[in-house]
Design a protein around this motif. Structure first.
Motif, PDB file in Angstrom:
ATOM      1  N   SER A  75       0.568  -1.487   0.213  1.00  0.00           N
ATOM      2  CA  SER A  75       0.398  -0.001  -0.250  1.00  0.00           C
ATOM      3  C   SER A  75       1.317   1.686   0.101  1.00  0.00           C
ATOM      4  O   SER A  75       0.196   2.147  -0.532  1.00  0.00           O
ATOM      5  CB  SER A  75      -1.210   0.432   1.142  1.00  0.00           C
ATOM      6  OG  SER A  75       0.038   0.303   2.304  1.00  0.00           O
ATOM      7  N   GLY A  76       2.341   0.979   0.936  1.00  0.00           N
ATOM      8  CA  GLY A  76       2.982   2.435   0.362  1.00  0.00           C
ATOM      9  C   GLY A  76       2.666   3.466   1.988  1.00  0.00           C
ATOM     10  O   GLY A  76       3.339   4.028   2.544  1.00  0.00           O
ATOM     11  N   LEU A 123      -0.319   1.439   7.802  1.00  0.00           N
ATOM     12  CA  LEU A 123      -0.167  -0.155   7.592  1.00  0.00           C
ATOM     13  C   LEU A 123       0.846  -1.403   7.320  1.00  0.00           C
ATOM     14  O   LEU A 123       0.555  -2.483   8.744  1.00  0.00           O
ATOM     15  CB  LEU A 123      -1.383  -0.049   6.597  1.00  0.00           C
ATOM     16  CG  LEU A 123      -1.361  -1.736   5.853  1.00  0.00           C
ATOM     17  CD1 LEU A 123      -2.417  -2.075   7.189  1.00  0.00           C
ATOM     18  CD2 LEU A 123      -2.548  -1.687   4.175  1.00  0.00           C
ATOM     19  N   LYS A 124       1.793  -0.978   7.055  1.00  0.00           N
ATOM     20  CA  LYS A 124       3.026  -1.784   7.260  1.00  0.00           C
ATOM     21  C   LYS A 124       3.338  -2.311   8.288  1.00  0.00           C
ATOM     22  O   LYS A 124       3.686  -3.511   9.477  1.00  0.00           O
ATOM     23  CB  LYS A 124       3.882  -1.229   6.946  1.00  0.00           C
ATOM     24  CG  LYS A 124       4.940  -2.326   7.077  1.00  0.00           C
ATOM     25  CD  LYS A 124       6.232  -1.272   6.127  1.00  0.00           C
ATOM     26  CE  LYS A 124       7.774  -2.532   6.345  1.00  0.00           C
ATOM     27  NZ  LYS A 124       8.648  -2.198   7.766  1.00  0.00           N
ATOM     28  N   VAL A 162      -7.105   1.259   1.578  1.00  0.00           N
ATOM     29  CA  VAL A 162      -6.131   1.301   3.045  1.00  0.00           C
ATOM     30  C   VAL A 162      -6.937   1.531   4.547  1.00  0.00           C
ATOM     31  O   VAL A 162      -6.438   0.516   5.171  1.00  0.00           O
ATOM     32  CB  VAL A 162      -4.992   2.242   2.993  1.00  0.00           C
ATOM     33  CG1 VAL A 162      -4.223   2.045   3.992  1.00  0.00           C
ATOM     34  CG2 VAL A 162      -4.131   1.844   1.673  1.00  0.00           C
ATOM     35  N   HIS A 163      -7.736   2.726   4.277  1.00  0.00           N
ATOM     36  CA  HIS A 163      -8.902   2.913   5.459  1.00  0.00           C
ATOM     37  C   HIS A 163      -9.385   1.269   5.457  1.00  0.00           C
ATOM     38  O   HIS A 163      -9.327   1.218   6.653  1.00  0.00           O
ATOM     39  CB  HIS A 163      -9.390   3.831   5.177  1.00  0.00           C
ATOM     40  CG  HIS A 163     -10.049   4.308   6.638  1.00  0.00           C
ATOM     41  ND1 HIS A 163      -9.910   5.448   6.624  1.00  0.00           N
ATOM     42  CD2 HIS A 163     -11.416   3.168   7.533  1.00  0.00           C
ATOM     43  CE1 HIS A 163     -10.609   5.533   8.122  1.00  0.00           C
ATOM     44  NE2 HIS A 163     -11.572   4.466   8.228  1.00  0.00           N
ATOM     45  N   ALA A 164      -9.761   0.636   5.170  1.00  0.00           N
ATOM     46  CA  ALA A 164     -10.875  -0.423   5.185  1.00  0.00           C
ATOM     47  C   ALA A 164      -9.882  -1.589   5.703  1.00  0.00           C
ATOM     48  O   ALA A 164     -10.620  -2.101   6.656  1.00  0.00           O
ATOM     49  CB  ALA A 164     -11.379  -1.038   3.443  1.00  0.00           C
ATOM     50  N   ALA A 165      -9.277  -1.816   5.148  1.00  0.00           N
ATOM     51  CA  ALA A 165      -7.259  -2.752   5.633  1.00  0.00           C
ATOM     52  C   ALA A 165      -7.586  -2.086   7.275  1.00  0.00           C
ATOM     53  O   ALA A 165      -7.600  -3.040   7.914  1.00  0.00           O
ATOM     54  CB  ALA A 165      -6.223  -2.573   5.037  1.00  0.00           C
ATOM     55  N   PHE A 173      -2.405  -3.178  -4.013  1.00  0.00           N
ATOM     56  CA  PHE A 173      -3.560  -2.198  -3.948  1.00  0.00           C
ATOM     57  C   PHE A 173      -3.760  -1.233  -4.960  1.00  0.00           C
ATOM     58  O   PHE A 173      -4.521  -1.372  -5.514  1.00  0.00           O
ATOM     59  CB  PHE A 173      -3.602  -1.300  -2.243  1.00  0.00           C
ATOM     60  CG  PHE A 173      -3.296  -1.837  -1.124  1.00  0.00           C
ATOM     61  CD1 PHE A 173      -4.572  -1.774  -0.527  1.00  0.00           C
ATOM     62  CD2 PHE A 173      -2.325  -2.556  -1.118  1.00  0.00           C
ATOM     63  CE1 PHE A 173      -5.178  -2.153   0.654  1.00  0.00           C
ATOM     64  CE2 PHE A 173      -3.110  -2.824   0.455  1.00  0.00           C
ATOM     65  CZ  PHE A 173      -4.163  -2.668   1.489  1.00  0.00           C
ATOM     66  N   ALA A 174      -2.382  -1.433  -5.661  1.00  0.00           N
ATOM     67  CA  ALA A 174      -2.705  -0.448  -6.659  1.00  0.00           C
ATOM     68  C   ALA A 174      -2.988  -1.384  -7.970  1.00  0.00           C
ATOM     69  O   ALA A 174      -3.861  -0.575  -9.032  1.00  0.00           O
ATOM     70  CB  ALA A 174      -1.277   0.405  -7.197  1.00  0.00           C
TER      71      ALA A 174
END
Length: 645
Positions: A415-416, A420-421, A474-477, A544-545
């Motif tokens: 995701s960058g 999250l990482k 990313v927010h969902a993850a 993700f992209a």
């Protein structure tokens, strides 16, 4: 001419207060309400060395008619209680205070029974010493002088507790009860009141989809809603075992306590989130913001009402079971209806109350409804937005499960996004769980994530699953991972204590009866094969992209909401919103809604309460997504209990 102060009561407290006020005001003292209270009084004081709830109810009736403000003082179980100051035509009376105090206590059932026994009589409390009562009398006299001198009152919507041994005193704010039979004044539910005209709702910054900042809400929430003695919410706890900063608060209900969790990277933020969840739960349980006004049959209302069979009902075979708690929907039977707003039809629409409030159908009705689609927001638009996200998240999870969709795995490190990482790393290093993410986006195009935490060891819960949905994947993850982390370590002890019972669920799915049973079943290593359609589907992980298109950022959350509503309109799917907001939340500009999207799969807990009948979308969406060449049959569905926590 000095002001007239009426004193109602007998005993030491009344005598001591009279002594404090004599010479400053004209005092009219009477022992009870058997004689009429002077209509010329500027203030009334109702005083007792014990506790007589019936006397306070008499005071409410007498002074509400005359318009005289009044203040009470009494003693119960070694504690002096002063207040509230009750003002005619204002919300927040003695009955509201008693209700909040009763609910905040751990002994609420016993105290309620005691109040019934005290109806119409009391005895001086054993701890009502003259020293303690003298201290109370000075506080009461001080508040009386403030009111009579026109200074701001300190005890309106407040109660002061005085410990009669130590003389320690504390003041406690309470929220008026909107259902109070004395001072409550809820409006009647109406079609016009349900109409929604979307307004701008600006986001607080470029990374947020919220319209109110945490710093703005923190002080308001704790001050207005949290109090161990008389609070709307009465307890909090932090979870030091969780990989993240989890906190929980307690929402006291008459029959039980409801724990509400907040999961962030800060204990202060988690506490705030837990308070918001507590408010959301409260709003969603039953109508407390308006009076239900429609009671009729669907057949008589069908031109202006939702057919409840469109949101999914239980299987016919379940209704035929002798011990099943619900009955098939009867369109000729009169039931309670509330007004919602249909964005597809652009008009108010009647919805069964038991679908709009998830406790209204307990023990009767035709389906078991959960809090699915309930959301709280700093604006009505924000609440609707997050209500839709919850419906989408759970629908995507259930449709994936029942249709066994071979979702594409997503590389969680692609995701960058540094946060999250670090979240994924922390679960692996601190909790010994690997995180697997899958793209569960359905035909509506709203990014949805199915997340699995897989134990790297042979000890503890093997698998935990969760879902998330949000325009920003990313927010969902992150949302899904927070859900995973909140359960991982807390369930281990429970699994070992009840392993044999959960193993029986492998053979008999109808032993899965409660919410926790779903998670615990898939905590067993033996149940892992049921998730092989995800974990062993051999598809290469994508980024993700690659899986999600980049969306245009809007400064106004309402613009995102309009796009989402338009996507459902193109699918000919309705979004129905019931406004659940109560006076307690509106005092701080917080709105609560329930979102129903007919056709979407509603979350249910307990294998006997599955709701798939009438929802053909579960059979057809796999074709739309390219996972099947023709619609599935009911026999092809995966009917093992789902693993949603």
């Amino acid at each position: 001419m000095s002001a007239i102060v009426v004193i109602v009561g007998e005993g030491q407290l009344a005598e001591l207060v009279c002594a404090e006020l004599t010479g400053d005001y004209h005092l009219a003292w009477q022992t009870d309400f058997s004689s009429e209270v002077s209509a010329d009084a500027s203030l009334a004081l109702v005083l007792n060395d014990g506790y007589d709830p019936f006397e306070h109810l008499q005071a409410e009736e007498a002074f509400r008619i005359s318009g005289i403000p009044w203040l009470r003082g009494f003693v119960t179980f070694g504690e002096g209680m002063i207040g509230p100051l009750v003002v005619a035509n204002a919300e927040g009376c003695s009955q509201c205070a008693d209700y909040r105090r009763l609910m905040a206590g751990n002994d609420r059932k016993e105290m309620w029974e005691l109040q019934q026994l005290l109806h119409g009589g009391s005895f001086p409390d054993l701890w009502a010493s003259r020293t303690g009562l003298s201290h109370m009398a000075k506080i009461i006299a001080m508040e009386a002088r403030r009111v009579l001198n026109g200074s701001p009152a300190r005890l309106q919507n407040h109660v002061m507790n005085v410990h009669l041994q130590s003389l320690n005193s504390s003041s406690h704010f309470f929220l008026p009860d909107p259902l109070c039979p004395v001072c409550g004044s809820l409006p009647e539910d109406s079609a016009e009141g349900a109409r929604i005209l979307l307004q701008p709702s600006l986001k607080i910054n470029e990374s947020s989809y919220r319209s109110r900042s945490k710093s703005e809400l923190k002080g308001l929430l704790a001050n207005d809603y949290m109090d161990t003695r008389i609070g709307f919410l009465n307890g909090k706890m932090i979870d030091l075992a969780s990989p993240f900063a989890d906190a929980s608060i307690n929402l006291p209900l008459f029959s039980s306590d409801e724990g509400c969790a907040g999961r962030t990277h800060s204990y202060a933020d988690s506490e705030m989130t837990a308070i918001l969840e507590g408010l959301e739960r409260y709003c969603g349980m039953s109508p407390r913001g308006k009076k239900t006004a429609v009671h009729d049959s669907f057949n008589r209302l069908k031109e202006q009402a939702l057919d409840p069979r469109l949101v999914g009902v239980h299987d016919k075979a379940m209704y035929e079971r002798s011990n099943f708690p619900f009955q098939p929907f009867d369109p000729t039977q009169s039931i309670d209806w509330v007004w919602g707003y249909s964005f597809l039809q652009e008009r108010p629409l009647l919805v069964p109350e038991l679908l709009a409030y998830y406790s209204s159908g307990c023990g009767h009705g035709f389906v078991y409804e959960t809090s699915n689609g309930c959301a709280l927001g700093g604006s009505l638009e924000e609440a609707v937005f997050y209500g839709i996200m919850e419906v989408v998240e759970r629908d995507a999870f259930l449709l994936t499960w029942y249709a066994k969709l071979p979702l594409v795995p997503i590389d969680p490190y692609s995701s960058g996004n540094l946060e999250l990482k670090l979240m994924v790393d922390r679960l692996r290093e601190v909790a010994n769980y690997d995180v697997h993410l899958f793209n569960a986006t359905m035909e509506n195009g709203i990014p949805s994530i199915w997340a699995v935490a897989k134990n790297k060891t042979d000890k503890g819960v093997n698998l935990i699953c969760a879902g998330g949905a949000h325009p920003d994947p990313v927010h969902a993850a992150k949302g899904a991972i927070h859900e995973l982390a909140g359960m991982l370590l807390s369930l281990n002890e429970k699994l070992e204590e009840n392993r044999e019972h959960y193993e029986q669920m492998l053979e008999d799915p109808y032993l899965v009866k409660q919410m926790d049973d779903h998670s615990m079943l898939y905590g067993l290593k033996q149940a892992e094969e049921r998730l092989h359609f995800l974990l062993e589907n051999k598809q290469p992980a994508r980024t993700f992209a690659e899986e999600f298109k980049q969306r245009e950022w809007n400064a106004d959350l309402t613009e995102d909401l309009r796009s989402i509503l338009q996507a459902f309109k193109q699918l000919h799917m309705d979004v129905i919103v019931i406004n659940q907001t109560t006076p307690e939340t509106m005092r701080n500009g917080l709105h609560c809604v329930k979102v129903l999207i007919p056709g979407m799969l509603p979350m249910s807990f307990g294998q006997h309460l599955v709701r798939l009948t009438g929802l053909d979308r579960v059979l057809n969406v796999p074709v739309l997504l390219g996972h099947a060449k023709e619609p599935l049959t009911t026999e092809q569905l995966n009917l093992h209990p789902h693993p949603f926590p």
